[in-house]
Design a protein around this motif. Structure first.
Motif, short mmCIF file in Angstrom:
data_model
loop_
_atom_site.label_atom_id
_atom_site.label_comp_id
_atom_site.label_asym_id
_atom_site.label_seq_id
_atom_site.Cartn_x
_atom_site.Cartn_y
_atom_site.Cartn_z
N LYS A 265 0.83 -1.20 0.00
CA LYS A 265 0.00 0.00 0.00
C LYS A 265 0.87 1.25 0.00
O LYS A 265 0.61 2.22 -0.73
CB LYS A 265 -0.92 0.00 1.22
CG LYS A 265 -1.84 1.21 1.30
CD LYS A 265 -2.72 1.16 2.54
CE LYS A 265 -3.60 2.40 2.62
NZ LYS A 265 -4.45 2.39 3.85
N ARG A 266 1.92 1.22 0.80
CA ARG A 266 2.83 2.37 0.89
C ARG A 266 3.54 2.59 -0.45
O ARG A 266 3.70 3.73 -0.90
CB ARG A 266 3.86 2.12 1.99
CG ARG A 266 4.80 3.29 2.26
CD ARG A 266 5.62 2.98 3.51
NE ARG A 266 6.45 4.09 3.89
CZ ARG A 266 7.73 4.22 3.51
NH1 ARG A 266 8.29 3.28 2.76
NH2 ARG A 266 8.43 5.26 3.90
N GLU A 267 3.92 1.49 -1.08
CA GLU A 267 4.59 1.60 -2.37
C GLU A 267 3.68 2.20 -3.42
O GLU A 267 4.09 3.05 -4.22
CB GLU A 267 5.06 0.21 -2.82
CG GLU A 267 5.81 0.21 -4.14
CD GLU A 267 6.26 -1.18 -4.55
OE1 GLU A 267 6.64 -1.37 -5.72
OE2 GLU A 267 6.21 -2.09 -3.69
N ALA B 2 1.98 6.78 -6.73
CA ALA B 2 0.95 7.75 -7.11
C ALA B 2 1.45 9.18 -6.89
O ALA B 2 1.21 10.07 -7.71
CB ALA B 2 -0.33 7.50 -6.31
N LEU B 3 2.15 9.39 -5.76
CA LEU B 3 2.69 10.71 -5.45
C LEU B 3 3.76 11.10 -6.46
O LEU B 3 3.82 12.25 -6.91
CB LEU B 3 3.28 10.70 -4.04
CG LEU B 3 3.84 12.04 -3.53
CD1 LEU B 3 2.74 13.09 -3.52
CD2 LEU B 3 4.43 11.88 -2.14
N LYS C 62 5.47 14.16 -11.23
CA LYS C 62 5.93 14.15 -12.62
C LYS C 62 4.95 14.89 -13.52
O LYS C 62 5.37 15.68 -14.37
CB LYS C 62 6.09 12.71 -13.10
CG LYS C 62 6.67 12.58 -14.49
CD LYS C 62 6.84 11.12 -14.88
CE LYS C 62 7.41 10.99 -16.30
NZ LYS C 62 7.57 9.58 -16.70
N GLU C 63 3.65 14.65 -13.32
CA GLU C 63 2.63 15.33 -14.12
C GLU C 63 2.66 16.84 -13.89
O GLU C 63 2.50 17.62 -14.83
CB GLU C 63 1.25 14.77 -13.79
CG GLU C 63 1.02 13.35 -14.28
CD GLU C 63 -0.26 12.74 -13.76
OE1 GLU C 63 -0.96 13.42 -12.96
OE2 GLU C 63 -0.58 11.59 -14.12
#
Length: 279
Positions: free
Chosen positions: A64-66, A71-72, A77-78
């Motif tokens: 979950k942490r990964e 996602a972060l 990057k976006e």
């Protein structure tokens, strides 16, 4: 998860026992050799829990942490790519001598709402105060790349209910600072009128925001105001999605393509609207 007294195996230090877990730090006793590690980073890399059930539960936490970190990272990057594209856009506008906010939005009164889609022109009005009171307002930023956005709200409605009634590109030969009659004429081809039902779904404040006060939905006074070029592209994109008539969809797409060409915008990379109502 309670890891105190759980047995572990370290790749270098061998067998050990967890004696303390405080936030992001875990302490392990390797036969009276006390070591501290970062939690949960050390697990899966250097340390293995001997209890399979506990190890399985911890694996879910690590997974979950990964996923959260990935996602972060994607979001970062976006955002970085968005900033690069925005900088490139500003440079292109500068090179083409295009103001980044050369679009105009009008507040139409009742009489104008009845005539604008017949005359396809809007009067910028007169200066209301100061030394130039009574003189014509000159929409100096307007050029052939500009669009005129037509909006209105009923007198008993809050400002948040301001609707987009339609829009048009200005005439190919129009220059706001040279206008001597205060009239902003429409391009003969690129014009869109929305139905009442469509206008109800096209709220102006979904697109417009004040950079200093992003949550504020206040017009105050004045016949018109300028706004960001990208916002017109967002509006056109949403109008295309809203329309159901094939011919009207085609016309709106042609409008968007022309607008993007005139404003040096990438038609395939228009950001999502983020106006005051979406903050």
């Amino acid at each position: 998860m309670n890891l105190i007294n759980k047995e572990v195996t370290h790749k270098v230090f061998g067998e050990g026992n967890i004696v303390d877990h405080n936030g992001a730090v875990i302490t392990i006793d390797f036969n009276e050799d006390i070591k501290k590690f970062v939690y949960p980073d050390a697990f899966g890399k250097f340390i293995t829990l001997n209890d399979r059930n506990v190890a399985k539960s911890l694996k879910k936490i690590l997974l979950k942490r990964e996923m959260e970190e990935e996602a972060l990272e994607r979001k970062r990057k976006e955002e970085k790519e968005r900033q690069v594209l925005e900088q490139q856009r500003r440079e292109k506008l500068k090179n083409h001598r295009i103001h980044e906010s050369s679009q105009i939005v009008f507040w139409l009164d009742e009489e104008e709402q009845q005539n604008v889609f017949t005359d396809w022109q809007v009067f910028t009005g007169q200066v209301q105060s100061g030394k130039n009171k009574g003189q014509l307002n000159r929409a100096a930023r307007l050029r052939p790349n500009s669009a005129g956005l037509l909006t209105a709200r009923k007198s008993d409605q809050p400002e948040t209910e301001r609707q987009i009634l339609g829009l048009y590109m200005v005439s190919e030969t129009f220059s706001g600072d040279l206008s001597d009659d205060g009239i902003v004429p429409a391009h003969p081809e690129f014009r869109i009128e929305l139905t009442d039902q469509e206008a109800e779904k096209m709220l102006f404040w979904n697109y417009y925001s004040n950079k200093n006060y992003p949550h504020r939905t206040t017009w105050n006074t004045g016949k018109y105001r300028y706004y960001d070029n990208v916002w017109t592209a967002q509006i056109l994109k949403d109008i295309i999605a809203l329309k159901t008539d094939e011919e009207e969809i085609k016309e709106a797409k042609n409008f968007l393509e022309y607008f993007c060409q005139m404003n040096v915008l990438d038609m395939d990379n228009i950001p999502e609207a983020n106006g005051a109502l979406k903050q």
